[in-house]
Motif scaffolding. Structure first.
Motif, mmCIF file in Angstrom:
data_model
loop_
_atom_site.group_PDB
_atom_site.id
_atom_site.type_symbol
_atom_site.label_atom_id
_atom_site.label_comp_id
_atom_site.label_asym_id
_atom_site.label_seq_id
_atom_site.Cartn_x
_atom_site.Cartn_y
_atom_site.Cartn_z
ATOM 1 N N ALA A 57 40.316 48.886 55.497
ATOM 2 C CA ALA A 57 41.378 48.177 56.459
ATOM 3 C C ALA A 57 41.365 49.213 57.656
ATOM 4 O O ALA A 57 41.428 48.830 58.667
ATOM 5 C CB ALA A 57 42.699 48.277 55.611
ATOM 6 N N TYR A 103 40.063 49.559 49.423
ATOM 7 C CA TYR A 103 40.459 48.667 50.254
ATOM 8 C C TYR A 103 41.269 49.560 51.552
ATOM 9 O O TYR A 103 41.195 48.916 52.733
ATOM 10 C CB TYR A 103 42.012 47.955 49.501
ATOM 11 C CG TYR A 103 42.771 47.348 50.739
ATOM 12 C CD1 TYR A 103 42.426 46.077 51.369
ATOM 13 C CD2 TYR A 103 44.052 47.917 51.026
ATOM 14 C CE1 TYR A 103 43.075 45.712 52.421
ATOM 15 C CE2 TYR A 103 44.953 47.353 52.076
ATOM 16 C CZ TYR A 103 44.285 46.109 52.675
ATOM 17 O OH TYR A 103 45.024 45.535 53.719
ATOM 18 N N THR A 104 41.866 50.588 51.472
ATOM 19 C CA THR A 104 42.497 51.247 52.509
ATOM 20 C C THR A 104 41.594 51.814 53.518
ATOM 21 O O THR A 104 41.785 51.654 54.762
ATOM 22 C CB THR A 104 43.401 52.456 52.002
ATOM 23 O OG1 THR A 104 44.457 51.824 51.180
ATOM 24 C CG2 THR A 104 44.322 52.851 53.048
ATOM 25 N N ASP A 163 42.385 42.624 49.943
ATOM 26 C CA ASP A 163 43.423 42.878 48.979
ATOM 27 C C ASP A 163 43.841 41.945 48.140
ATOM 28 O O ASP A 163 43.069 40.837 48.134
ATOM 29 C CB ASP A 163 44.709 43.633 49.777
ATOM 30 C CG ASP A 163 45.116 42.445 50.845
ATOM 31 O OD1 ASP A 163 44.314 41.214 50.899
ATOM 32 O OD2 ASP A 163 46.039 42.573 51.442
ATOM 33 N N ALA A 207 40.162 40.851 59.885
ATOM 34 C CA ALA A 207 41.110 41.350 58.828
ATOM 35 C C ALA A 207 42.450 41.156 58.884
ATOM 36 O O ALA A 207 43.023 40.525 57.840
ATOM 37 C CB ALA A 207 40.895 42.887 58.776
ATOM 38 N N ALA A 258 38.164 44.319 54.310
ATOM 39 C CA ALA A 258 39.354 44.705 53.753
ATOM 40 C C ALA A 258 39.946 43.698 52.738
ATOM 41 O O ALA A 258 40.501 42.886 53.190
ATOM 42 C CB ALA A 258 40.562 44.944 54.949
ATOM 43 N N GLU A 302 34.065 53.965 56.946
ATOM 44 C CA GLU A 302 34.726 53.525 55.830
ATOM 45 C C GLU A 302 34.293 54.740 54.622
ATOM 46 O O GLU A 302 35.268 55.008 54.095
ATOM 47 C CB GLU A 302 34.240 52.516 55.180
ATOM 48 C CG GLU A 302 34.840 51.558 54.107
ATOM 49 C CD GLU A 302 34.272 50.161 53.652
ATOM 50 O OE1 GLU A 302 34.613 49.867 52.830
ATOM 51 O OE2 GLU A 302 33.651 49.692 54.802
ATOM 52 N N GLU A 350 49.430 50.897 56.053
ATOM 53 C CA GLU A 350 48.479 50.413 54.882
ATOM 54 C C GLU A 350 48.925 50.996 53.678
ATOM 55 O O GLU A 350 49.034 50.472 52.446
ATOM 56 C CB GLU A 350 47.194 50.530 55.168
ATOM 57 C CG GLU A 350 46.522 49.778 56.197
ATOM 58 C CD GLU A 350 46.650 48.152 55.822
ATOM 59 O OE1 GLU A 350 46.703 47.933 54.658
ATOM 60 O OE2 GLU A 350 46.675 47.476 56.820
#
Length: 353
Positions: A142, A138-139, A156, A197, A154, A126, A57
């Motif tokens: 994910a 985002y990361t 992007d 995701a 997630a 998270e 990622e």
């Protein structure tokens, strides 16, 4: 009413059945990627390695899958665990990262690996992942979804584009992105968040592409307003990009009997910690003065390189190293140096070859 409840109310029944349709498609068409486990493997008790998920990622930020894949294989072969990466020398990691761009990612990669190694394990949530260096919303979403099967969103650029078309968004893009994030979070299935995701990522990368989306094979076109309108490429509607400023400077190919002059750039700032060629400051007024130790020199051309916030134009100057070269530069064999240089310096060295 809490934000979560508002988001759920906003979705209503608009996307009923979409997650199932998307996951069915993913089961048949999932991409085979070196950092992934296959569709359905989580259900058989196979657990993804969070180190590999996180590393991929980070590499994929602002980088295409084909370009990142080779670097991923090199990194995981050289440093197969987060503990191994945490113990690596900074200069070795920065050299291995050369060519991937956005070099602050490499510095944060090391910081994050060392913090995880010091903790003894990865955070599983998270929120916990957000506390680690270099991990943004985002990361964190994910990794939480893909590595730990948490019900996290997630979102992007690929996912933004898919939902901008599903919704035919018309509002301010910043507001629409927040709306999309809420909707995606509400749609994540409790039992298959990781696969959901990955399915969205694959859909955006292979079907709902920026140009010429292949709507006829899209598994969720039934829910897509842009498809119904017949203008999917119109979305997302974003504000016009501002022209990037241009900076100017000179870069020096200083050759001696034992190689070409290089330096390790300061740890902070652009290309921090990377191997570099001697160069002036990069300025928008184009008035960077030639380095005072440069003697017999010949201008041989210009290279251009685009960074996130500006375009760079460097005059490439060949220099004979018989004169005085400051002590913080060293002469290294040119063939070995080339692979460790960031792209902008590789371009200059190639031009001078």
């Amino acid at each position: 009413m809490a934000k979560r409840e508002k988001a759920a109310f906003a979705v209503g029944t608009r996307f009923d059945g979409l997650p199932d349709a998307l996951l069915d498609w993913y089961g048949r068409h999932a991409r085979t990627l070196p950092w992934r486990i296959g569709p359905g493997e989580r259900g058989r008790g196979i657990v993804p390695d969070p180190y590999r998920v996180w590393l991929a990622e980070i590499m994929l930020q602002q980088t295409t899958v084909p370009h990142a894949a080779g670097y991923f294989e090199t990194f995981t072969r050289t440093w197969p665990t987060v503990e191994a990466l945490a113990s690596a020398a900074d200069e070795d990691v920065m050299a291995a990262w050369a060519g991937l761009g956005y070099y602050a990612r490499a510095r944060n990669l090391l910081k994050c690996a060392r913090e995880v190694a010091a903790r003894g394990d990865w955070p599983r949530t998270e929120a916990g992942l957000r506390e680690l260096p270099g991990i943004g919303p985002y990361t964190a979403g994910a990794v939480a979804a893909l590595a730990f099967n948490r019900r996290s969103a997630a979102v992007d650029g690929n996912v933004d584009r898919v939902f901008a078309r599903l919704l035919a968004t018309q509002g301010e893009w910043k507001d629409e992105k927040r709306r999309i994030a809420h909707i995606v979070r509400d749609l994540v299935p409790e039992d298959r968040p990781g696969e959901f995701a990955e399915a969205l990522m694959d859909l955006g990368a292979t079907v709902c592409t920026p140009k010429r989306p292949n709507c006829l094979i899209c598994p969720i076109r039934t829910w897509c307003t842009a498809y119904a309108e017949g203008e999917p490429e119109r979305y997302p509607v974003k504000p016009a990009k501002k022209a990037k400023p241009v900076r100017y400077g000179e870069v020096y190919i200083v050759r001696g009997a034992s190689g070409v002059a290089v330096e390790t750039r300061p740890p902070q700032g652009l290309l921090g910690g990377m191997l570099g060629l001697p160069t002036t400051d990069w300025r928008e007024d184009g008035a960077a003065a030639r380095l005072d130790w440069i003697g017999d020199a010949q201008e041989i051309g210009e290279v251009k390189h685009v960074f996130t916030h500006f375009e760079l134009r460097l005059k490439v100057v060949a220099v004979n190293a018989e004169g005085v070269v400051p002590s913080h530069y060293e002469l290294r064999e040119e063939e070995g140096v080339a692979g460790a240089l960031p792209s902008v310096f590789k371009k200059a060295l190639k031009l001078a070859s």
